[in-house]
Design a protein around this motif. Structure first.
Motif, mmCIF file in Angstrom:
data_model
loop_
_atom_site.group_PDB
_atom_site.id
_atom_site.type_symbol
_atom_site.label_atom_id
_atom_site.label_comp_id
_atom_site.label_asym_id
_atom_site.label_seq_id
_atom_site.Cartn_x
_atom_site.Cartn_y
_atom_site.Cartn_z
ATOM 1 N N VAL A 223 0.835 -1.202 0.000
ATOM 2 C CA VAL A 223 0.000 0.000 0.000
ATOM 3 C C VAL A 223 0.870 1.253 0.000
ATOM 4 O O VAL A 223 0.632 2.213 -0.744
ATOM 5 N N LEU A 224 1.920 1.240 0.825
ATOM 6 C CA LEU A 224 2.777 2.416 0.959
ATOM 7 C C LEU A 224 3.539 2.702 -0.328
ATOM 8 O O LEU A 224 3.622 3.859 -0.775
ATOM 9 N N THR A 225 4.095 1.669 -0.951
ATOM 10 C CA THR A 225 4.853 1.883 -2.193
ATOM 11 C C THR A 225 3.951 2.334 -3.334
ATOM 12 O O THR A 225 4.378 3.103 -4.201
ATOM 13 N N ALA A 226 2.704 1.887 -3.335
ATOM 14 C CA ALA A 226 1.768 2.354 -4.365
ATOM 15 C C ALA A 226 1.502 3.857 -4.207
ATOM 16 O O ALA A 226 1.463 4.601 -5.197
ATOM 17 N N GLU A 227 1.350 4.310 -2.978
ATOM 18 C CA GLU A 227 1.138 5.741 -2.740
ATOM 19 C C GLU A 227 2.371 6.545 -3.140
ATOM 20 O O GLU A 227 2.257 7.625 -3.753
ATOM 21 N N ILE A 228 3.546 6.029 -2.805
ATOM 22 C CA ILE A 228 4.788 6.729 -3.152
ATOM 23 C C ILE A 228 4.931 6.845 -4.673
ATOM 24 O O ILE A 228 5.287 7.908 -5.204
ATOM 25 N N THR A 229 4.662 5.758 -5.373
ATOM 26 C CA THR A 229 4.776 5.766 -6.831
ATOM 27 C C THR A 229 3.849 6.806 -7.448
ATOM 28 O O THR A 229 4.233 7.555 -8.369
ATOM 29 N N ASN A 230 2.633 6.874 -6.952
ATOM 30 C CA ASN A 230 1.658 7.837 -7.466
ATOM 31 C C ASN A 230 2.120 9.278 -7.225
ATOM 32 O O ASN A 230 2.025 10.143 -8.116
ATOM 33 N N LYS A 231 2.662 9.560 -6.048
ATOM 34 C CA LYS A 231 3.087 10.917 -5.730
ATOM 35 C C LYS A 231 4.332 11.322 -6.523
ATOM 36 O O LYS A 231 4.449 12.477 -6.960
ATOM 37 N N ILE A 232 5.253 10.386 -6.712
ATOM 38 C CA ILE A 232 6.451 10.698 -7.498
ATOM 39 C C ILE A 232 6.073 11.066 -8.925
ATOM 40 O O ILE A 232 6.635 11.996 -9.528
ATOM 41 N N ALA A 233 5.102 10.360 -9.480
ATOM 42 C CA ALA A 233 4.675 10.659 -10.851
ATOM 43 C C ALA A 233 3.992 12.026 -10.946
ATOM 44 O O ALA A 233 4.016 12.670 -12.003
ATOM 45 N N GLU B 18 9.374 11.819 1.146
ATOM 46 C CA GLU B 18 10.563 11.503 1.948
ATOM 47 C C GLU B 18 10.173 10.755 3.221
ATOM 48 O O GLU B 18 10.821 9.769 3.610
ATOM 49 N N LYS B 19 9.130 11.219 3.860
ATOM 50 C CA LYS B 19 8.670 10.559 5.091
ATOM 51 C C LYS B 19 8.185 9.145 4.804
ATOM 52 O O LYS B 19 8.479 8.199 5.555
ATOM 53 N N MET C 265 12.210 -1.094 -3.754
ATOM 54 C CA MET C 265 12.550 0.072 -2.935
ATOM 55 C C MET C 265 13.662 0.886 -3.590
ATOM 56 O O MET C 265 13.619 2.119 -3.612
ATOM 57 N N GLY C 266 14.654 0.203 -4.133
ATOM 58 C CA GLY C 266 15.736 0.915 -4.812
ATOM 59 C C GLY C 266 15.248 1.687 -6.011
ATOM 60 O O GLY C 266 15.701 2.822 -6.265
ATOM 61 N N ASP D 186 13.795 6.866 -8.701
ATOM 62 C CA ASP D 186 12.793 7.723 -9.355
ATOM 63 C C ASP D 186 12.562 9.008 -8.562
ATOM 64 O O ASP D 186 12.393 10.092 -9.134
ATOM 65 N N PHE D 187 12.570 8.883 -7.236
ATOM 66 C CA PHE D 187 12.352 10.070 -6.411
ATOM 67 C C PHE D 187 13.522 11.046 -6.519
ATOM 68 O O PHE D 187 13.331 12.265 -6.572
ATOM 69 N N LYS D 188 14.746 10.511 -6.563
ATOM 70 C CA LYS D 188 15.915 11.379 -6.715
ATOM 71 C C LYS D 188 15.853 12.143 -8.033
ATOM 72 O O LYS D 188 16.149 13.340 -8.098
ATOM 73 N N ARG D 189 15.484 11.451 -9.078
ATOM 74 C CA ARG D 189 15.370 12.124 -10.378
ATOM 75 C C ARG D 189 14.276 13.181 -10.351
ATOM 76 O O ARG D 189 14.425 14.269 -10.923
ATOM 77 N N SER D 190 13.181 12.876 -9.691
ATOM 78 C CA SER D 190 12.094 13.844 -9.585
ATOM 79 C C SER D 190 12.536 15.063 -8.782
ATOM 80 O O SER D 190 12.217 16.203 -9.137
ATOM 81 N N ARG D 191 13.289 14.839 -7.717
ATOM 82 C CA ARG D 191 13.768 15.954 -6.905
ATOM 83 C C ARG D 191 14.762 16.812 -7.672
ATOM 84 O O ARG D 191 14.785 18.043 -7.538
ATOM 85 N N ILE D 192 15.622 16.144 -8.469
ATOM 86 C CA ILE D 192 16.583 16.902 -9.270
ATOM 87 C C ILE D 192 15.862 17.824 -10.241
ATOM 88 O O ILE D 192 16.187 19.011 -10.388
ATOM 89 N N ALA D 193 14.871 17.267 -10.918
ATOM 90 C CA ALA D 193 14.099 18.089 -11.861
ATOM 91 C C ALA D 193 13.385 19.223 -11.138
ATOM 92 O O ALA D 193 13.328 20.360 -11.614
#
Length: 223
Positions: free
Chosen positions: A14-24, A42-43, A81-82, A87-94
Motif C-alpha cells: 500500500v505504501l509503495t503504491a502511494e509513493i509511486t503515485n506521488k512521485i509521478a 521523503e517521510k 525500494m531501490g 525515481d524520487f531522486k530524479r524527480s527531486r533533481i528536476a
C-alpha cells in the motif's frame, strides 16, 4: 510468524503504491504543492525502509529449510525500494532545477550538467546497493551451510557413542569369560593341585567349550 510477515507485506504494498503515485505527480504540481508532496514522499520512504527492516528480521527467524521463498520475496521488495528511491531522486533533481531556474532566470545549460552528474552518482549508489545485497545473500547461504554442518556433526557424535557402547559390551563379555576361566581353574586345582588346564575349543564369545587336564594320574575332560 508468517502472519506478521504477510501483514508487513500488505503495508509495504500500500505504501509503495502511494509513493509511486506521488512521485509521478511531482513534475506537474505547482511549486508550493510540489514542496509539500516531496516532503511527504521523503517521510513515506523512511516508513517503507522500516517495514523492510521488520520483514528482514521476520525472515531471519524462519527455519533454514523454509527460508528460501521468503528470501526471494525480500530481494524483490528491496529492488522495488531501490527503484522508488532512484525515481524520487530524479524527480527531486528536476524539481530543484525548475525552482533554481525560476529564481535565477538560468537558461538551463548548467542545470543539465548538474543533472547528469547527479544521475551518475545515483547509478554508482545503485551499484553499491547491489553489491551489498549480494554480500548479504552470501552471508545467508553461509549460515545455512553452517547449520547443515552442525547437524552432520550431531549425527557423527551419535555414531561414536553407539560404537563406545558396543566396546563396553565387548569388554564386559571378556571380563565374564575371564571370571569363568578363573573359577574353573580353581575348582580343577582342588581336584588335581598339580594339574594343568588346557583349553581344547573356544566358542564365539571367547569361552572355552572343552578342557583337558594334564599332569594328573588321568586326563579329565569337561564339555
Amino acid at each position: 510468524m508468517s502472519s506478521d510477515f504477510e501483514g508487513y507485506e500488505q503495508d509495504f504494498a500500500v505504501l509503495t503504491a502511494e509513493i509511486t503515485n506521488k512521485i509521478a505527480r511531482v513534475p506537474r504540481l505547482p511549486p508550493d504543492e510540489k514542496k509539500q508532496v516531496v516532503a511527504n514522499v521523503e517521510k513515506q520512504l523512511e516508513e517503507a525502509k522500516e517495514l523492510l527492516e521488520q520483514m528482514d528480521l521476520e525472515v531471519r527467524e524462519i527455519p533454514p529449510q523454509s527460508r528460501g521463498m521468503y528470501s526471494n520475496r525480500m530481494r524483490s521488495y528491496k529492488q522495488e525500494m531501490g527503484k522508488l528511491e532512484t525515481d524520487f531522486k530524479r524527480s527531486r533533481i528536476a524539481y530543484s532545477d525548475e525552482v533554481r531556474n525560476e529564481l535565477l532566470g538560468d537558461d538551463g545549460n548548467s542545470s543539465e550538467n548538474q543533472r547528469a552528474h547527479l544521475l551518475d552518482n545515483t547509478e554508482r549508489l545503485e551499484r553499491s546497493s547491489r553489491r551489498l545485497e549480494a554480500g548479504y545473500q552470501i552471508a545467508v547461504e553461509t549460515e545455512q551451510i553452517g547449520q547443515e554442518m552442525l547437524e552432520n556433526l550431531s549425527h557423527d557424535r551419535e555414531k561414536i557413542q553407539r560404537a563406545r557402547e558396543r566396546l563396553r559390551e565387548t569388554d564386559a563379555n571378556l571380563g565374564k569369560s575371564s571370571r569363568v576361566l578363573t573359577g574353573m581353574l580353581r575348582r580343577s586345582q582342588k581336584r588335581c593341585p598339580f594339574g594343568i588346564l588346557l583349553p581344547l575349543a573356544v566358542n564365539q564369545n571367547g569361552e572355552s567349550d572343552a578342557w583337558s587336564w594334564q599332569g594328573c594320574d588321568e586326563d579329565v575332560s569337561r564339555t
